[in-house]
Motif scaffolding. Structure first.
Motif, PDB file in Angstrom:
ATOM      1  N   CYS A 154      45.492  30.823  47.969  1.00 46.09           N
ATOM      2  CA  CYS A 154      44.608  31.506  47.115  1.00 46.09           C
ATOM      3  C   CYS A 154      43.000  30.933  46.172  1.00 46.09           C
ATOM      4  CB  CYS A 154      45.318  30.680  46.043  1.00 46.09           C
ATOM      5  SG  CYS A 154      46.909  31.933  45.604  1.00 46.09           S
ATOM      6  N   ARG A 174      40.979  34.151  46.985  1.00 46.54           N
ATOM      7  CA  ARG A 174      40.456  34.772  45.126  1.00 46.54           C
ATOM      8  C   ARG A 174      39.709  33.320  45.173  1.00 46.54           C
ATOM      9  NH1 ARG A 174      45.503  36.534  44.628  1.00 46.54           N
ATOM     10  NH2 ARG A 174      46.376  35.078  44.377  1.00 46.54           N
ATOM     11  N   ASP A 200      36.496  33.777  47.422  1.00 48.96           N
ATOM     12  CA  ASP A 200      36.374  34.610  48.823  1.00 48.96           C
ATOM     13  C   ASP A 200      35.745  34.649  49.973  1.00 48.96           C
ATOM     14  OD1 ASP A 200      36.066  36.820  46.151  1.00 48.96           O
ATOM     15  OD2 ASP A 200      34.100  35.690  45.625  1.00 48.96           O
ATOM     16  N   TYR A 248      38.007  35.916  52.749  1.00 45.32           N
ATOM     17  CA  TYR A 248      38.795  36.626  53.476  1.00 45.32           C
ATOM     18  C   TYR A 248      39.177  36.641  54.722  1.00 45.32           C
ATOM     19  CZ  TYR A 248      39.821  37.432  48.182  1.00 45.32           C
ATOM     20  OH  TYR A 248      39.708  37.364  46.999  1.00 45.32           O
ATOM     21  N   ARG A 282      44.676  39.648  50.650  1.00 42.42           N
ATOM     22  CA  ARG A 282      43.418  39.399  50.298  1.00 42.42           C
ATOM     23  C   ARG A 282      42.929  39.496  48.722  1.00 42.42           C
ATOM     24  NH1 ARG A 282      39.417  41.318  54.280  1.00 42.42           N
ATOM     25  NH2 ARG A 282      40.795  42.377  55.803  1.00 42.42           N
ATOM     26  N   SER A 283      42.675  40.384  47.609  1.00 38.32           N
ATOM     27  CA  SER A 283      42.489  39.516  46.486  1.00 38.32           C
ATOM     28  C   SER A 283      43.416  39.764  45.941  1.00 38.32           C
ATOM     29  CB  SER A 283      40.903  40.314  46.143  1.00 38.32           C
ATOM     30  OG  SER A 283      41.244  41.694  45.663  1.00 38.32           O
ATOM     31  N   ASN A 284      44.998  40.583  46.307  1.00 36.13           N
ATOM     32  CA  ASN A 284      45.628  41.343  45.091  1.00 36.13           C
ATOM     33  C   ASN A 284      47.026  40.321  46.314  1.00 36.13           C
ATOM     34  OD1 ASN A 284      44.543  43.540  44.619  1.00 36.13           O
ATOM     35  ND2 ASN A 284      44.840  44.612  45.576  1.00 36.13           N
ATOM     36  N   LYS A 291      36.216  47.183  38.093  1.00 38.02           N
ATOM     37  CA  LYS A 291      37.536  46.937  38.166  1.00 38.02           C
ATOM     38  C   LYS A 291      38.657  47.307  38.129  1.00 38.02           C
ATOM     39  CE  LYS A 291      37.923  42.099  38.611  1.00 38.02           C
ATOM     40  NZ  LYS A 291      37.649  40.341  37.686  1.00 38.02           N
ATOM     41  N   LYS A 330      35.298  31.240  41.271  1.00 41.74           N
ATOM     42  CA  LYS A 330      36.927  31.678  40.694  1.00 41.74           C
ATOM     43  C   LYS A 330      37.511  29.834  41.153  1.00 41.74           C
ATOM     44  CE  LYS A 330      37.901  35.683  41.046  1.00 41.74           C
ATOM     45  NZ  LYS A 330      37.095  36.496  41.389  1.00 41.74           N
ATOM     46  N   ASN A 369      44.840  32.524  40.311  1.00 39.51           N
ATOM     47  CA  ASN A 369      43.789  33.333  40.018  1.00 39.51           C
ATOM     48  C   ASN A 369      44.241  34.925  40.116  1.00 39.51           C
ATOM     49  OD1 ASN A 369      41.357  32.303  38.585  1.00 39.51           O
ATOM     50  ND2 ASN A 369      41.265  30.399  40.906  1.00 39.51           N
ATOM     51  N   ALA A 370      45.070  34.780  39.814  1.00 46.49           N
ATOM     52  CA  ALA A 370      45.417  36.754  40.618  1.00 46.49           C
ATOM     53  C   ALA A 370      45.573  37.622  38.908  1.00 46.49           C
ATOM     54  CB  ALA A 370      46.749  36.781  40.585  1.00 46.49           C
ATOM     55  N   GLU A 414      41.423  37.304  38.343  1.00 50.72           N
ATOM     56  CA  GLU A 414      41.090  38.635  39.749  1.00 50.72           C
ATOM     57  C   GLU A 414      41.173  40.069  38.962  1.00 50.72           C
ATOM     58  OE1 GLU A 414      39.702  38.134  42.133  1.00 50.72           O
ATOM     59  OE2 GLU A 414      39.622  40.761  42.974  1.00 50.72           O
TER      60      GLU A 414
END
Lengths: 255, 431
Positions: free
Chosen positions: A146, A150, A153, A155, A176-178, B57, B251, B371-372, B375
């Motif tokens: 994490c 996130r 950034d 990745y 990635r961001s998910n 988003k 973040k 931070n999910a 995001e």
């Protein structure tokens, strides 16, 4: 570092080992591999050794801002005392804290995570994947920490480090961001989880199993612990190996 | 003439009431602590254009994104028509834009009709998803009867408004063909054409229908406007300032508390004289007024879509924590504090607080700070900041952290590591 200072030498980069990298037996192996990589490419580096102390990350995430700032200011004093300019960390939590939260308290350094250093070395042609274990065709998936993904950034760097292996790289459903947290962040590593229907690392294992990967690449000592526990609890120790990007890189180069 | 007078009275009342309620929300938001978000305006405008206007988003869930886009575009563009209706209402004119716009007017009205159909499609789809499909995202402990009804009311009102709009056009069009009264030939009606045959043929009935729908539509819009301050639908307005004032830092970066810095510096260096920070604030947040105005703005911006909760690792593994609940509790509590002020004067304090009366400690300690949720939020809301501020209160004001965390604090303080190892052994990894 103290030795180097005494000899009047200044290292190119300071390697911030972190508490897990210093004390956790599994993470110590990652620490040693990062050192091997640094030596292999001929970068002069130093560690603070016994002068290093917790960055204060777990205290800060748990709400203990006092303790965090005490740790931060003591560390900044040591780092500034040695005139440190550039730091590589073995842990995304140390990376995030020193990079983002130390400047406001007087600690300004160029901070990178070890996967970023590995990517830079690969880009510069100083590091390849030869002379060691072949990962060709191996099914590898990468778990985003994490505080690297996130949080900051980052990745691509860890993925670039895997791309040179000529392996069969697969992404997990949540990436990635998910990406799904391993469950250790926010000081959860140091407490029992709240009541629920399962542990977060078990939830993450379902993504790992679905990817059919035989190697899970990690980039954080806490993720490492959580993922290994997940593999153990799923009784997949024989099939699935959890390795840090630094370990994979070191192995691929026969270090 | 009497119609114009009634219209102007209704319009003025609607605008007055709406401004009054928005003023209250603004006052409530400003009850929060100060935080500076005035830096870097260029980046802020860009963020707002991208996230709020461009809805970038939303694309993470493509189906919902497309449906939402229909309603969003429909809402914004059909407002041109609402402007015409307002002018017609005040001046007693009819389709006042048709003369100056000429051919473009036909194109516009035709376009609005297609948009109205898309809005209807999206609203029906959303109603079905919520009430028949039972999408998991729309349930949870915080989704009690009011939030569920609120969502349905919004969709039903939008369906009624669009239906009235199309019926009005259909009747108008038929009256135009009959060359009746002031119904000048204006506009094209690709969709309402199809409704025409369902309507009566007598000019008088048609006029009643046209006028009825016209009044229903505009009064409906003004009523809806006044519903917004009470509803999650307020996001259509606050999404813009909320994204403008986004956190522009990475973040992972949490705020460093300046009040703590002063104390720590004084502890490390006895000769240090801290700059006076004025008021003595409490460390962290026990109640909503300990949060920043931005946290409170976010609470009013939240439209309870649940994307945050659906990606929260704690929530997905059955823990109590739900980031959406954090935001909804914050809004409910600040609304309550605001109402108390209105009723009982500015010095009134009830014996409730956000902590314990709304948000439990179990929820707060389940967060992994991953931070999910941050995001996932389509309008850059940050539930994690509220969670952290409340943890700070529990730890620094109450010393009520879970025991295992107190052990960790003790280890960091004494051994420089979160575990019970000696500092002297720190370099033992070097074989």
């Amino acid at each position: 570092m103290a030795e180097m200072m005494a000899q009047g030498k200044e290292p190119e980069i300071l390697f911030w080992v972190g508490c897990a990298g210093s004390f956790d037996e599994r993470a110590q192996r990652i620490t040693r591999d990062i050192c091997k990589i640094l030596s292999h490419v001929g970068i002069s580096f130093a560690v603070l050794g016994t002068e290093e102390a917790c960055t204060g990350d777990p205290a800060k995430r748990a709400g203990n801002e006092f303790l965090f700032q005490m740790q931060a200011m003591m560390n900044i004093q040591v780092l500034n005392g040695y005139n440190i300019k550039k730091i590589v960390t073995g842990c995304p939590h140390c990376f995030n804290t020193i990079k983002n939260e130390y400047p406001g308290l007087g600690g300004n350094y160029e901070v990178i995570h070890h996967t970023q250093l590995i990517q830079q070395l690969i880009d510069e042609g100083k590091l390849k994947a030869e002379g060691g274990e072949s990962f060709k065709g191996k099914r590898i998936t990468y778990h985003d920490p994490c505080y690297l993904g996130r949080g900051n950034d980052v990745y691509e760097a860890p993925r670039k480090a895997l791309e040179v292996l000529d392996a069969d790289l697969v992404e997990m459903k949540r990436c990635r961001s998910n990406g799904l947290c391993c469950g250790a962040g926010g000081a959860q590593m140091f407490k029992e989880p709240e009541k629920g229907n399962k542990d977060i690392n078990i939830e993450r294992m379902s993504d790992v199993l679905e990817s059919k990967a035989t190697v899970v690449a990690a980039a954080c000592p806490f993720c490492m612990t959580m993922l290994r526990d997940g593999v153990k609890l799923s009784e997949k120790e024989k099939e699935i190996e959890v390795l840090d990007i630094a370990e994979i890189t070191a192995r691929a180069n026969g270090l | 003439m009497i119609g114009q007078v009634i219209f102007i009275i209704i319009l003025a009342a609607a605008i007055y009431l709406f401004s009054k309620n928005v003023g209250k929300i603004r006052r409530n938001i400003l009850l929060g602590r100060d935080t500076d978000r005035s830096d870097n305006p260029a980046e802020r405008w860009k963020t707002m254009a991208k996230i709020a206007l461009g809805q970038t988003k939303m694309t993470k869930r493509p189906f919902a994104a497309v449906m939402h886009f229909f309603i969003y575009v429909g809402f914004i563009i059909i407002n041109i028509e609402v402007l015409e209706i307002l002018i017609d209402g005040v001046f007693g004119s009819h389709r006042i834009f048709s003369a100056p716009l000429g051919g473009l007017y036909n194109l516009l009205i035709g376009g609005f009709e297609f948009l109205a159909v898309l809005v209807l499609v999206a609203c029906f789809t959303f109603l079905i998803r919520r009430n028949i499909g039972h999408l998991k995202r729309f349930s949870g402990v915080e989704m009690t009867s009011w939030p569920k009804s609120d969502a349905n009311y919004i969709l039903i009102i939008e369906i009624l408004l669009m239906t009235a709009f199309l019926t009005m056009n259909a009747a108008d069009h038929k009256l135009q063909l009959l060359n009746f009264g002031h119904y000048i030939k204006a506009g094209s009606f690709p969709v309402s054409n199809l409704i025409g045959p369902l309507l009566p043929d007598s000019a008088n009935s048609l006029e009643t229908i046209e006028r009825g729908c016209w009044w229903f539509h505009i009064i409906g819009i003004l009523a809806f406007l006044n519903y917004l301050p009470y509803s999650k639908h307020f996001h259509i307005l606050l999404a813009f300032p909320n994204t403008y004032y986004s956190n522009l830092n990475p973040k992972g970066k949490f705020t460093n508390m300046a009040s703590v810095t002063n104390e720590v510096k004084a502890m490390l260096d006895p000769s240090f004289v801290p700059e006076s920070t004025g008021e003595i604030a409490r460390f962290g947040a026990k109640d909503v007024t300990d949060l920043t105005w931005k946290n409170l703005m976010e609470a009013y911006t939240c439209t309870e879509c649940g994307r945050c909760t659906s990606v929260c690792p704690a929530n997905q593994t059955g823990k109590l924590l739900s980031p959406r609940k954090i935001m909804m509790d914050t809004r409910d509590r600040i609304a309550e504090v605001g109402n108390n002020l209105d009723k009982n004067g500015k010095d009134y304090k009830d014996d409730k607080s956000l902590l314990d009366n709304y948000i439990t400690r179990e929820e707060l300690w389940a967060c992994t700070t991953c931070n999910a949720c941050v995001e996932a939020c389509p309008v850059n809301i940050n539930p994690l900041e509220i969670i952290t501020e409340m943890r700070r209160y529990i730890v620094m004001e109450e010393s009520q952290a879970p025991n295992s965390l107190n052990n960790m604090f003790g280890n960091v303080e004494n051994n420089g590591a979160p575990w019970k190892y000696s500092q002297a052994d720190r370099f033992n990894w070097k074989e």
